[in-house]
Design a protein around this motif. Sequence first.
Motif, PDB file in Angstrom:
ATOM      1  N   ARG A 204      -0.160   3.083   2.038  1.00  0.00           N
ATOM      2  CA  ARG A 204      -0.306   2.629   1.280  1.00  0.00           C
ATOM      3  C   ARG A 204       0.664   1.397   0.530  1.00  0.00           C
ATOM      4  O   ARG A 204       1.886   1.545  -0.400  1.00  0.00           O
ATOM      5  CB  ARG A 204      -0.349   4.011  -0.245  1.00  0.00           C
ATOM      6  N   ILE A 206       1.142  -0.236  -3.657  1.00  0.00           N
ATOM      7  CA  ILE A 206       1.111  -0.279  -5.045  1.00  0.00           C
ATOM      8  C   ILE A 206       1.454  -1.119  -5.968  1.00  0.00           C
ATOM      9  O   ILE A 206       2.099  -1.496  -5.646  1.00  0.00           O
ATOM     10  CB  ILE A 206       1.801   0.952  -5.876  1.00  0.00           C
ATOM     11  N   VAL A 208       1.430  -3.643  -8.983  1.00  0.00           N
ATOM     12  CA  VAL A 208       1.438  -3.514 -10.581  1.00  0.00           C
ATOM     13  C   VAL A 208       2.087  -5.239 -11.374  1.00  0.00           C
ATOM     14  O   VAL A 208       2.363  -5.112 -10.794  1.00  0.00           O
ATOM     15  CB  VAL A 208       2.750  -2.742 -11.043  1.00  0.00           C
ATOM     16  N   GLN A 216       4.756   3.217   0.133  1.00  0.00           N
ATOM     17  CA  GLN A 216       4.247   4.735   0.499  1.00  0.00           C
ATOM     18  C   GLN A 216       3.306   5.304   2.017  1.00  0.00           C
ATOM     19  O   GLN A 216       2.324   4.610   2.049  1.00  0.00           O
ATOM     20  CB  GLN A 216       3.408   5.664  -1.066  1.00  0.00           C
ATOM     21  N   GLU A 237       8.606   7.729   0.922  1.00  0.00           N
ATOM     22  CA  GLU A 237       8.367   6.156  -0.368  1.00  0.00           C
ATOM     23  C   GLU A 237      10.071   5.164   0.399  1.00  0.00           C
ATOM     24  O   GLU A 237      10.376   5.521   1.293  1.00  0.00           O
ATOM     25  CB  GLU A 237       9.863   6.480  -1.381  1.00  0.00           C
ATOM     26  N   TYR A 240       8.645  -2.136  -0.843  1.00  0.00           N
ATOM     27  CA  TYR A 240       7.657  -2.365  -0.101  1.00  0.00           C
ATOM     28  C   TYR A 240       8.067  -3.715   0.836  1.00  0.00           C
ATOM     29  O   TYR A 240       7.322  -4.207   1.587  1.00  0.00           O
ATOM     30  CB  TYR A 240       6.929  -3.858  -1.486  1.00  0.00           C
ATOM     31  N   PHE A 266      -4.380  -2.407 -12.412  1.00  0.00           N
ATOM     32  CA  PHE A 266      -3.462  -1.138 -11.500  1.00  0.00           C
ATOM     33  C   PHE A 266      -3.617  -0.971 -10.454  1.00  0.00           C
ATOM     34  O   PHE A 266      -4.635   0.422 -10.767  1.00  0.00           O
ATOM     35  CB  PHE A 266      -2.555  -0.466 -12.633  1.00  0.00           C
ATOM     36  N   TYR A 267      -3.261  -0.806  -8.993  1.00  0.00           N
ATOM     37  CA  TYR A 267      -4.121  -0.393  -8.007  1.00  0.00           C
ATOM     38  C   TYR A 267      -3.300   0.290  -7.005  1.00  0.00           C
ATOM     39  O   TYR A 267      -2.275  -0.701  -6.736  1.00  0.00           O
ATOM     40  CB  TYR A 267      -5.283  -0.829  -8.337  1.00  0.00           C
ATOM     41  N   SER A 268      -3.881   0.498  -5.601  1.00  0.00           N
ATOM     42  CA  SER A 268      -3.390   0.140  -4.585  1.00  0.00           C
ATOM     43  C   SER A 268      -4.059  -0.041  -3.320  1.00  0.00           C
ATOM     44  O   SER A 268      -5.436   0.117  -3.521  1.00  0.00           O
ATOM     45  CB  SER A 268      -3.203   2.060  -4.445  1.00  0.00           C
ATOM     46  N   ASP A 270      -4.899   0.301   0.682  1.00  0.00           N
ATOM     47  CA  ASP A 270      -4.602   1.667   1.346  1.00  0.00           C
ATOM     48  C   ASP A 270      -5.116   0.990   2.487  1.00  0.00           C
ATOM     49  O   ASP A 270      -5.590   0.593   3.179  1.00  0.00           O
ATOM     50  CB  ASP A 270      -5.345   3.645   1.537  1.00  0.00           C
ATOM     51  N   ILE A 288      -4.027   6.473  -8.991  1.00  0.00           N
ATOM     52  CA  ILE A 288      -3.485   6.678  -8.093  1.00  0.00           C
ATOM     53  C   ILE A 288      -2.340   7.949  -8.741  1.00  0.00           C
ATOM     54  O   ILE A 288      -1.846   7.736  -9.792  1.00  0.00           O
ATOM     55  CB  ILE A 288      -2.075   5.508  -8.443  1.00  0.00           C
ATOM     56  N   PHE A 302       8.615  -0.564 -10.902  1.00  0.00           N
ATOM     57  CA  PHE A 302       7.395   0.023 -10.722  1.00  0.00           C
ATOM     58  C   PHE A 302       7.327   0.199 -12.558  1.00  0.00           C
ATOM     59  O   PHE A 302       6.518  -0.266 -13.558  1.00  0.00           O
ATOM     60  CB  PHE A 302       7.889   1.544 -10.498  1.00  0.00           C
TER      61      PHE A 302
END
Length: 316
Positions: A204, A206, A208, A216, A237, A240, A266-268, A270, A288, A302
């Motif tokens: 995942r 993330i 922002v 993740q 974790e 990136y 704001f999203y992920s 996968d 999330i 973050f």
Amino acid sequence: MSHKKILIYFTKKEVAADPYAHMPDRREIYWALFQEGRARGFDMYLGVKPTIHHGGMEFENVLFFTGEQFELREERILFDAIFDRSPNKNFPTPDIDKKTLNSSAFKELANNKDQTYELLKRYMPKTFPISSKQDFVTSHSMFLPKEMAVFKPVDSFGGKGVIITEAKNLLPDLVVPNKKFILQKFVDTSGGVPGIISGHHDLRIIIVDGSPVLLQARSPKPGELRANVSQGGQSIEFPYEAAPSALKAIVSQVHPLIDSLYDSPFYSIDFGIDADGTPYIFEINDQIGFKGAITGQNRIKFCKNFIDSLEKRARL
């Protein structure tokens, strides 16, 4: 001069001096977000039961974050920006869309796997839309009997309603009237990702405020193929920068597209990586959960990006 007011808007939580006390891992990250906003000069609020939305940016019965606890404010308050954590498909309304993270259009995209596939099919496993038993029969014929396949509702999240099994085990009776599904080629991630995670997984990313900030790596519980934390999966974790280069190459193309179309939500994203090292996008998510707090330098980055994103909306 009054401070700009930011609301993190839930609809299910109850009023309390510490609404997150019963889930300490999530409490850490939400408190960090509130503290970052407060340190940046914003008045930070939480919308919970019995918060009332009076239309536009006006809300009543919200919790004000003092820096040490939350205190109920019963008067009507006009906000400058909102982070929407509600499941309400009719929120935000068009008049406040640009001041809300995330917009209604992005919520619709993230909660409709047909739309996601149309936008990102180049990077996703072959996916067939299903809205009838005949659709199912036609699409199912594209699979060998022992070939693994994924069947799920177009609006599923958190792994709910997802079936992963041999195609021969999937039957037309899974299709119910007035509900849409997808049938998708299964990506075998059992080879893991060297240096990141072993065995079945998803990765995942993330994002922002237009920037990928966190990786993740999630693994399913024993006997399960769904790696969602809500289904018992475990999450590790990483910054990136630790993501595989093939995955980052896709992210570098996909996230600017989504950011430009949907105002930097704001999203992920996968992913799964198959045996030959090819990454595939499984889905994008707008809701999330923070089960397992973001830590260290990852948390600092973050929280900064998150409040940056809300600040831009507050100043519109």
